[in-house]
Design an enzyme around this catalytic site. Structure first.
Site, PDB file in Angstrom:
ATOM      1  CG  HIS A 185      -3.633   1.909 -24.842  1.00  0.00           C
ATOM      2  ND1 HIS A 185      -3.806   0.540 -24.912  1.00  0.00           N
ATOM      3  CD2 HIS A 185      -3.739   2.242 -23.530  1.00  0.00           C
ATOM      4  CE1 HIS A 185      -4.030   0.073 -23.693  1.00  0.00           C
ATOM      5  NE2 HIS A 185      -3.982   1.075 -22.827  1.00  0.00           N
TER       6      HIS A 185
ATOM      7  CB  SER B 235      12.237  12.796 -51.314  1.00  0.00           C
ATOM      8  OG  SER B 235      11.647  12.355 -52.520  1.00  0.00           O
TER       9      SER B 235
ATOM     10  CE  LYS C 116       8.717  12.749 -47.113  1.00  0.00           C
ATOM     11  NZ  LYS C 116       8.451  11.535 -47.885  1.00  0.00           N
TER      12      LYS C 116
ATOM     13  CD  GLU D  11      12.430   6.278 -42.347  1.00  0.00           C
ATOM     14  OE1 GLU D  11      11.935   5.545 -43.224  1.00  0.00           O
ATOM     15  OE2 GLU D  11      12.743   7.462 -42.559  1.00  0.00           O
TER      16      GLU D  11
END
Ligand code: ARG
Length: 508
Positions: A190, A311, A317, A324
């Site tokens: 979970h 970024s 970043k 992704e």
């Protein structure tokens, strides 16, 4: 001859329609002009320009050129053997096909939409080269059995190529597991910290998922390995073809048993793309863990610069874009599978032109999964795992609660009661911001009088992992054996782990 004036039911006289679509085509310089019909004596009018563009598939199916030529060589060789063409004719056609193959390999083929698909482009190029005898190649054959044969040949090899890429990623996982046997991290259920495991055990779980994907691909390749050639349009042919001979020449196990089925089904593609969709889902889950682990909140991994991006606005970043995208591209592959299934649903036997739409999703699914495998292989090989962060995560979350319950249960307390007792202890520790190990023996005894000093020994993470010494468990000996077995498995499939270790720049 058209009698539009006497046929008022004719919705739009063909000349008028042609003029209007030709006008539209002027807006689209890439649209081919319509020409005289390719389809022979039955046709009086050339094909409509829009219809031609709509139905031409050569842009997509030219990827089948190698298989198409291989199939044609097998077919014409067989035609000579059974006496349908002479040995000389077959030799001329074979030499011509080989020349076409060279032209294609050299990137010099003039592919044309007007010749519709790969089959007719190759055949026209052949006939241009060898003359009328080229027209004999198609004796006893239809594009229906031809395309079904080409797709089986192409997909069979593609399954094997993708399986080899999976083996490579599994090899990388074996290497990374070898280097991380002593690293512990929380295992989750979970997405809540549950029990400690070895990082190597986690990486080996990924390898197991991939092992089944590989198996599914190779099963599909095996089942599809039957030859449609000789089934012609749908009902085989009057020529005395030797289907065994062509099947054998093309490496198929046997000729397909039913001609209608051979040209009419694409379930073999559903199986292959189904296996790819499942692989893509697994890769997506792996990618998701990499994304999660590379957050500041987890910090379990630092992805290499080579597989991350910055970024354009936030200088700090470092984004795990490759992981992704691996996750994101899974949607395409699932879409490819749905595309195929919907294309097939409702098709009557035997061949229907809808089947031409099978190629784009199949090629896309293989390309996407192959690229994803390569990108994740590189990213995982180069990722820097963070053992200290993993260790820190083990300190919070009461991952040793099961140990304490098992300790009581091993001393005859029914497990359900032990679970309840330890639940109370967790609540007590939580309320006073302590770990279970920081409770006093008196506090333990207050919940159950079976507790003694040795209960605290159970609260060590390393001990907790080592006591899980069952097949499939995370104890060091089990994980070490699993790594050795995995090394052997992928090594036996031709993955050179020493070479792999050298060309993948793995950080700690
Ligand atoms: N390009 C076609 C396909 O991929 C080849 C078969 C065409 N057959 C036909 N009867 N029009 O399905």
């Amino acid at each position: 001859m058209h009698e539009d004036e006497h046929e008022p039911w004719r919705a739009c006289p063909s000349e008028r329609w042609r003029a209007s679509t030709a006008a539209m085509a002027e807006d689209n310089p890439e649209a081919p002009a319509s020409t005289s019909s390719t389809w022979g004596g039955r046709f009086e009018e050339p094909m409509d320009a829009v219809a031609l563009r709509y139905s031409a598939s050569v842009d997509v199916d030219k990827r089948l050129a190698e298989q198409d030529i291989e199939g044609s060589i097998a077919h014409v060789t067989m035609l000579a053997k059974v006496g349908v063409v002479t040995g000389d004719e077959a030799a001329t056609i074979r030499a011509g096909l080989e020349k076409v193959r060279e032209t294609i390999r050299a990137g010099k083929m003039a592919w044309s939409d007007e010749r519709e698909d790969v089959h007719m482009n190759v055949e026209s190029a052949l006939t241009e080269d060898v003359g009328d005898v080229g027209g004999k190649l198609h004796t006893g054959r239809s594009r229906n059995d031809q395309v079904a044969t080409d797709m089986r040949l192409w997909t069979r090899e593609a399954c094997k190529r993708t399986a080899a890429r999976i083996d490579r990623l599994m090899g990388i996982l074996a290497l990374r597991a070898e280097g991380t046997v002593d690293v512990l991290l929380p295992g989750y259920t979970h997405l809540q910290r549950a029990q400690p495991v070895r990082l190597a055990h986690h990486l080996l779980a990924w390898a197991e998922m991939l092992e089944r994907d590989r198996g599914r691909l190779l099963d599909a390749a095996k089942r599809m390995n039957e030859s449609p050639l000789g089934c012609a349009a749908l009902a085989s042919t009057t020529f005395p073809l030797d289907r065994e001979m062509t099947a054998k020449a093309l490496g198929f196990d046997r000729p397909m048993r039913n001609s209608l089925d051979a040209v009419g089904d694409r379930d073999f593609l559903v199986e292959a793309v189904g296996a790819l969709a499942c692989a893509a889902v697994h890769l997506s889950r792996i990618a998701e863990e990499l994304v999660l682990w590379s957050t500041q909140e987890f910090g379990f991994v630092v992805m290499s610069d080579a597989f991350t991006t910055g970024s354009s606005i936030m200088p700090q970043k470092k984004n795990p874009d490759m992981a992704e995208l691996a996750r994101g591209k899974t949607g395409r592959v699932i879409g490819d599978l749905v595309n195929l299934l919907v294309t097939l649903k409702g098709l009557p036997l035997a061949y229907n032109r809808d089947l031409q739409e099978d190629k784009a999703p199949v090629f896309d699914a293989f390309d996407t999964v192959d690229d994803t495998l390569d990108v994740l292989s590189g990213a995982i090989a180069a990722a820097a795992f963070q053992p200290e962060k993993m260790k820190a995560a083990l300190r919070e979350g009461f991952l040793d609660a099961t140990e304490l319950a098992d300790w009581l249960a091993a001393r005859g307390v029914p497990f359900r009661d032990a679970h309840h007792v330890v639940g109370h202890l967790v609540a007590k520790a939580h309320a006073s911001q302590r770990t279970l190990g920081e409770l006093t023996l008196d506090e333990l005894k207050a919940e159950h009088d079976a507790f003694d000093e040795s209960a605290f020994d159970a609260l060590d993470m390393e001990t907790a992992v080592e006591r899980r010494d069952l097949p499939g468990g995370p104890a060091k000996g089990r994980v070490g054996a699993a790594i050795a077995e995995l090394r052997e498995r992928v090594g036996g499939r031709g993955i050179d782990l020493t070479a792999l270790a050298n060309d993948t720049r793995s950080e700690p």
